[in-house]
Design a protein around this motif. Structure first.
Motif, PDB file in Angstrom:
ATOM      1  N   GLY A 190       3.321 -10.793 -11.919  1.00  0.00           N
ATOM      2  CA  GLY A 190       3.045  -9.518 -11.661  1.00  0.00           C
ATOM      3  C   GLY A 190       2.479  -8.965 -10.262  1.00  0.00           C
ATOM      4  O   GLY A 190       2.172  -8.114  -9.963  1.00  0.00           O
ATOM      5  N   LEU A 191       2.650 -10.190  -9.327  1.00  0.00           N
ATOM      6  CA  LEU A 191       2.182  -9.879  -8.051  1.00  0.00           C
ATOM      7  C   LEU A 191       3.223  -8.775  -7.238  1.00  0.00           C
ATOM      8  O   LEU A 191       4.540  -8.963  -7.637  1.00  0.00           O
ATOM      9  CB  LEU A 191       2.024 -11.098  -7.072  1.00  0.00           C
ATOM     10  CG  LEU A 191       1.678 -10.644  -5.826  1.00  0.00           C
ATOM     11  CD1 LEU A 191       0.063 -10.560  -5.964  1.00  0.00           C
ATOM     12  CD2 LEU A 191       1.759 -12.007  -4.898  1.00  0.00           C
ATOM     13  N   PRO A 192       2.639  -7.525  -6.978  1.00  0.00           N
ATOM     14  CA  PRO A 192       3.748  -6.655  -6.357  1.00  0.00           C
ATOM     15  C   PRO A 192       4.255  -7.064  -4.954  1.00  0.00           C
ATOM     16  O   PRO A 192       3.696  -7.707  -4.463  1.00  0.00           O
ATOM     17  CB  PRO A 192       3.000  -5.269  -6.475  1.00  0.00           C
ATOM     18  CG  PRO A 192       1.477  -5.729  -6.275  1.00  0.00           C
ATOM     19  CD  PRO A 192       1.425  -7.101  -6.759  1.00  0.00           C
ATOM     20  N   PRO A 193       5.109  -6.075  -4.711  1.00  0.00           N
ATOM     21  CA  PRO A 193       5.420  -6.113  -3.241  1.00  0.00           C
ATOM     22  C   PRO A 193       4.159  -5.824  -2.240  1.00  0.00           C
ATOM     23  O   PRO A 193       3.522  -5.094  -2.666  1.00  0.00           O
ATOM     24  CB  PRO A 193       6.620  -4.991  -3.192  1.00  0.00           C
ATOM     25  CG  PRO A 193       7.203  -4.931  -4.566  1.00  0.00           C
ATOM     26  CD  PRO A 193       5.934  -4.958  -5.146  1.00  0.00           C
ATOM     27  N   MET A 194       4.257  -6.362  -1.184  1.00  0.00           N
ATOM     28  CA  MET A 194       3.342  -6.014  -0.239  1.00  0.00           C
ATOM     29  C   MET A 194       3.424  -4.887   0.414  1.00  0.00           C
ATOM     30  O   MET A 194       4.687  -4.237   0.314  1.00  0.00           O
ATOM     31  CB  MET A 194       3.159  -7.107   1.027  1.00  0.00           C
ATOM     32  CG  MET A 194       4.364  -7.200   2.082  1.00  0.00           C
ATOM     33  SD  MET A 194       4.137  -6.175   3.509  1.00  0.00           S
ATOM     34  CE  MET A 194       5.402  -6.646   4.464  1.00  0.00           C
TER      35      MET A 194
END
Length: 318
Positions: A132-136
């Motif tokens: 679930g880590l989003p785009p920076m």
């Protein structure tokens, strides 16, 4: 109770958990930041941060879990609590206190330390990180800076605004947050500058501020010092120290063999220059003042960029 006192109480409870007692801290609480996008209060060795209004919980939780991941021990400051907590309509996170870089001693800036931490961050395999880590959010923040400039100058035109708009228009869509970045995604900080570095109690430097952490082009994290160097705000010696340390630590954003770094850094550095210039003009308009010398330098850099289009070659590591 308003946000800042509630935040101070939240930090105090954590500082003296599990058994509350008479507070020995002196001073008991200190406000470290009070901005629209963040409020930060310290109590003893605990720092409580209220994130920007409207911050979505799921991406923040993924960023928090990433900061706590064992693979990033010694790179990112680890949170004291694994979950954000709601407080006065804001999401709050808890952190150990660290000593920031001394702004009054620029010659002691730890360029090698921040470059080495960045390289370790970028080398962390995304497949090992929490889901679930989003785009920076680097390009998104640049786009928001342009939106703020347009809102400010719609009522009060500024002579520097056309140069900033022209330099922005010349950037490729990914740098304007209109398309995904090229190349494979890497773990990125998203808003790297020396203010995002603290010294922990054991003496190690660590990266802080996870609000923009995510997957993207690692060159973005080198873009601010690259832009400062290109604008004459960072000396060649300091830039070389930073770049050499990043390469020595195996950073993937630029060629490891000592080749020209600018094909990778050109577009992100231009985008950060435009972002800085847009915010400078916005603040100057709001304050009814002229640009200072540094602000004029970054606006002038935008004027020069219009005459030299960015490198059309694909940006970022393959």
């Amino acid at each position: 109770m308003t946000l800042l006192p509630a935040l101070a109480s939240h930090a105090e409870l954590r500082a003296h958990a599990p058994t509350p007692h008479a507070c020995p801290c002196a001073p008991p609480a200190a406000v470290l930041a009070d901005r629209p996008d963040a409020a930060v209060v310290r109590h003893g060795e605990v720092v409580a941060k209220a994130h920007a209004p409207g911050t979505p919980e799921r991406p923040l939780a993924a960023r928090l879990a990433t900061a706590a991941h064992p693979d990033l021990a010694g790179v990112l400051l680890a949170p004291l609590s694994p979950h954000p907590a709601p407080l006065h309509g804001r999401l709050v996170t808890l952190w150990p206190h660290g000593t920031p870089v001394d702004r009054n001693d620029p010659d002691a800036a730890p360029w090698e330390a921040v470059a080495t931490l960045l390289a370790r961050l970028h080398r962390t395999p995304p497949v090992r990180l929490p889901s679930g880590l989003p785009p920076m959010r680097g390009p998104e923040k640049a786009a928001r800076a342009l939106a703020r400039l347009r809102a400010a100058t719609a009522k009060t035109p500024h002579p520097g605004a056309p140069a900033v708009e022209g330099a922005w228009a010349a950037l490729p869509p990914w740098a304007r947050s209109e398309a995904p970045p090229p190349g494979r995604p890497y773990l990125c900080h998203g808003d790297l500058h020396l203010g995002q570095l603290v010294r922990a109690s054991d003496g190690r430097w660590l990266l802080i501020d996870i609000d923009d952490l995510g997957l993207g082009d690692p060159a973005w994290d080198l873009a601010r010092p690259a832009a400062w160097y290109a604008c004459g705000l960072l000396s060649a010696a300091e830039w070389t120290r930073f770049l050499d340390a990043y390469r020595a630590a195996g950073g993937p954003a630029v060629p490891a063999d000592g080749g020209d770094p600018w094909p990778a850094l050109d577009v992100p550095a231009r985008a950060l220059t435009v972002q800085t210039a847009a915010l400078a003009i916005t603040k100057a308009v709001a304050g009814g003042r002229a640009l200072d010398e540094v602000e004029r330098d970054v606006v002038d850099a935008c004027r020069r960029m219009i005459a030299i289009p960015p490198d059309p070659a694909p940006i970022g590591p393959k």
